[in-house]
Design an enzyme around this catalytic site. Structure first.
Site, short mmCIF file in Angstrom:
data_model
loop_
_atom_site.label_atom_id
_atom_site.label_comp_id
_atom_site.label_asym_id
_atom_site.label_seq_id
_atom_site.Cartn_x
_atom_site.Cartn_y
_atom_site.Cartn_z
N GLY A 33 44.86 41.27 57.72
CA GLY A 33 45.63 40.79 56.75
C GLY A 33 46.72 41.59 56.03
O GLY A 33 46.98 43.02 56.31
N ARG A 104 47.46 33.83 46.81
CA ARG A 104 48.13 32.84 46.11
C ARG A 104 49.60 32.51 46.33
O ARG A 104 49.97 33.24 47.25
CB ARG A 104 48.43 33.42 44.56
N ASP A 173 45.25 47.09 38.47
CA ASP A 173 45.86 46.68 36.87
C ASP A 173 46.16 47.93 36.40
O ASP A 173 47.05 48.11 35.59
CB ASP A 173 44.75 45.97 36.29
N HIS A 200 39.77 40.42 36.28
CA HIS A 200 41.27 40.76 37.17
C HIS A 200 41.72 39.35 37.24
O HIS A 200 41.82 38.69 38.20
CB HIS A 200 40.96 41.58 38.34
N MET A 250 48.47 46.95 46.59
CA MET A 250 46.93 46.57 46.42
C MET A 250 46.17 47.46 47.57
O MET A 250 45.19 48.29 47.40
CB MET A 250 46.59 45.15 46.75
N1 NAI Z 1 41.84 42.72 43.59
C1 NAI Z 1 43.09 42.62 43.73
O1 NAI Z 1 43.60 43.37 43.02
C2 NAI Z 1 44.03 41.67 44.57
C3 NAI Z 1 43.41 40.91 45.55
N2 NAI Z 1 44.08 40.27 46.29
C4 NAI Z 1 43.53 39.15 47.12
O2 NAI Z 1 43.16 39.69 48.29
C5 NAI Z 1 42.96 38.69 49.24
C6 NAI Z 1 43.69 38.88 50.67
O3 NAI Z 1 44.89 38.87 50.42
P1 NAI Z 1 46.16 39.24 51.90
O4 NAI Z 1 45.48 40.31 52.42
O5 NAI Z 1 47.43 39.04 51.16
O6 NAI Z 1 45.73 37.78 52.30
P2 NAI Z 1 46.21 37.69 53.96
O7 NAI Z 1 46.09 36.17 54.04
O8 NAI Z 1 47.36 38.30 54.43
O9 NAI Z 1 45.23 38.30 54.61
C7 NAI Z 1 43.66 37.85 54.71
C8 NAI Z 1 42.91 38.30 55.88
O10 NAI Z 1 41.55 37.72 55.77
C9 NAI Z 1 41.31 37.21 57.25
N3 NAI Z 1 40.15 36.34 56.85
C10 NAI Z 1 40.04 34.90 56.38
N4 NAI Z 1 38.83 34.55 56.34
C11 NAI Z 1 37.86 35.55 57.15
C12 NAI Z 1 36.77 35.79 57.23
N5 NAI Z 1 35.70 34.67 56.93
N6 NAI Z 1 36.10 36.91 57.80
C13 NAI Z 1 37.22 37.98 58.13
N7 NAI Z 1 38.35 37.82 57.70
C14 NAI Z 1 38.77 36.72 57.20
C15 NAI Z 1 42.63 36.44 57.48
O11 NAI Z 1 42.49 36.34 59.08
C16 NAI Z 1 43.58 37.59 57.17
O12 NAI Z 1 43.84 38.62 58.22
C17 NAI Z 1 43.58 37.30 48.59
O13 NAI Z 1 42.47 36.67 48.12
C18 NAI Z 1 44.09 37.99 47.35
O14 NAI Z 1 44.35 37.04 46.23
C19 NAI Z 1 45.50 40.51 46.55
C20 NAI Z 1 46.12 41.49 45.59
C21 NAI Z 1 45.41 42.29 44.55
O1 OAA Z 2 48.27 38.04 41.86
C1 OAA Z 2 47.66 37.97 42.93
O2 OAA Z 2 47.27 36.71 43.32
C2 OAA Z 2 47.24 38.91 43.66
C3 OAA Z 2 46.44 39.87 42.65
O3 OAA Z 2 45.27 39.82 42.40
C4 OAA Z 2 47.23 40.99 42.07
O4 OAA Z 2 48.56 41.13 42.63
O5 OAA Z 2 46.77 41.78 41.04
#
Ligand code: NAI
Ligand code: OAA
Length: 340
Positions: A33, A104, A173, A200, A250
């Site tokens: 992802g 999102r 953050d 978060h 991230m």
């Molecule tokens: N904790 C934090 O500070 C942050 C959290 N996030 C969160 O991280 C998550 C991922 O974001 P992105 O990488 O941008 O999304 P993305 O859609 O680009 O990548 C997600 C990946 O997860 C895979 N996936 C989906 N279901 C799966 C499963 N059951 N098993 C294994 N892989 C699976 C997809 O195939 C995809 O490759 C989102 O929920 C986002 O909100 C994003 C930014 C900051």
């Molecule tokens: O904003 C989002 O949905 C992804 C996230 O958690 C961040 O960037 O802090």
């Protein structure tokens, strides 16, 4: 001749002992992802990682083949959902990072991701609890305030829950907070440390400017900075305009957290990171998880630091945080009870 052979032997001995100390298998679930790919790249560049195991429902082996050409020592293997792919990926892992799940789109809150991501995280947690129950689990998938309790409930149901080894990754953050304050104060961000506590998402993100180098920031400047730190994620979601949320920053934050955990696991003392953990700080108010500064050790959480002295204004932020956090945590717990 003798001297040359001796040099080689010494070198080999040193190389062997270094790799023995540093042998660490790290698994990334959701590795293909937006976050998973750059995160895996940064982990491939980390000499503390000896084995990188990459799982995704699609694209894992491709990302692994690509990264495996990078000339660092670690091995990289990609896994698919076929046969025992997920189990093999997890087996023997010391650290499991979970960026799997949907991001999102503009107009959504992190909580709007719950319906999709709760079951993804629950199912991955089930597999992790079975294949690598002692691994440190680093949850990136949103909404972190609910997905971390989901993992805890899954582990509790299998009698393998160790609260010291479960972390919600809130590093982004504090990364944002130090960058944003440096832009306002025209300083070097590497010298800025703003504690951020709570959770978060939105108002659960509580920056403690009173504990930063710039405790005198007040009025509109303070309000604007706090708001930017709380809603920094929205800036990226808006700018990406439907193509997702923060991925590169991230990945940096997730790799930093994994590196801190590895440093602590390999014996370094005094490694402190902010993280959302099973915490005693507000349990008397029915809030079982809270992010604050946490000292890491070989077994994960070594010491949870209290919030410390805060201003009246920050107490107001904290009160709003705790009210939301309680609901977010309960939502995760209830989900696993209703959908074990
Ligand atoms: N904790 C934090 O500070 C942050 C959290 N996030 C969160 O991280 C998550 C991922 O974001 P992105 O990488 O941008 O999304 P993305 O859609 O680009 O990548 C997600 C990946 O997860 C895979 N996936 C989906 N279901 C799966 C499963 N059951 N098993 C294994 N892989 C699976 C997809 O195939 C995809 O490759 C989102 O929920 C986002 O909100 C994003 C930014 C900051
Ligand atoms: O904003 C989002 O949905 C992804 C996230 O958690 C961040 O960037 O802090």
């Amino acid at each position: 001749m003798f001297a040359a052979r001796r040099t080689v032997n010494l070198f080999q001995k040193r190389a062997f002992s270094a790799s023995a100390i540093n042998a660490s298998k790290v698994a990334v679930l959701g590795a293909a992802g937006g976050i998973g790919q750059p995160l895996s790249l940064l982990l491939k560049l980390n000499p503390r990682v000896s084995e990188l195991a990459l799982y995704d429902i699609r694209g894992g082996p491709g990302v692994a083949a690509d990264l495996s050409h990078i000339n660092t020592n670690s091995t990289v293997t990609g896994y698919t959902p076929d046969a025992s792919g997920l189990h093999d990926c997890l087996s023997g892992a010391e650290i499991i990072l979970i960026p799997a799940g949907v991001p999102r789109k503009p107009g959504m809150t992190r909580d709007d991701l719950f319906n999709t991501n709760a079951s993804i995280v629950r199912d991955l947690a089930k597999a992790a609890a079975e294949a690598a129950p002692k691994a440190h689990v680093l949850v990136i998938a949103n909404p972190v305030n609910s997905t971390v309790p989901i993992v805890a409930e899954v582990y509790k149901a299998r009698n393998v829950y160790d609260p010291k080894r479960l972390f919600g990754v809130t590093t982004l953050d504090v990364v944002r907070a130090s960058r944003f304050i440096s832009q306002v104060q025209k300083t070097n961000p590497s010298g800025e440390a703003v504690p951020v506590v709570g959770g978060h998402s939105g108002v659960t993100i509580v920056p403690l400017l009173s504990q930063s180098n710039h405790s005198s920031i007040a009025g509109e400047a303070r309000d604007a900075l706090v708001n930017r730190i709380q809603f920094g994620g929205d800036e990226v979601v808006k700018a990406k305009d439907g193509a997702g949320s923060a991925t590169l920053s991230m990945a940096m934050a997730g790799a930093r957290f994994a590196e801190s955990l590895l440093r602590a696991a390999q014996g370094e003392k005094g490694v402190i990171e902010p993280t959302f953990v099973d915490s005693p700080l507000y349990k008397d108010q029915g809030i079982d998880f809270f992010a604050s500064r946490v000292e890491l050790g070989p077994n994960g959480v070594e010491q949870i630091h209290p919030v410390g002295e805060i201003s009246e204004y920050e107490q107001g932020l904290l009160d709003a945080c705790l009210a939301d956090l309680k609901k977010n945590i309960q939502k995760g717990v209830d989900f696993v009870k209703a959908n074990p």
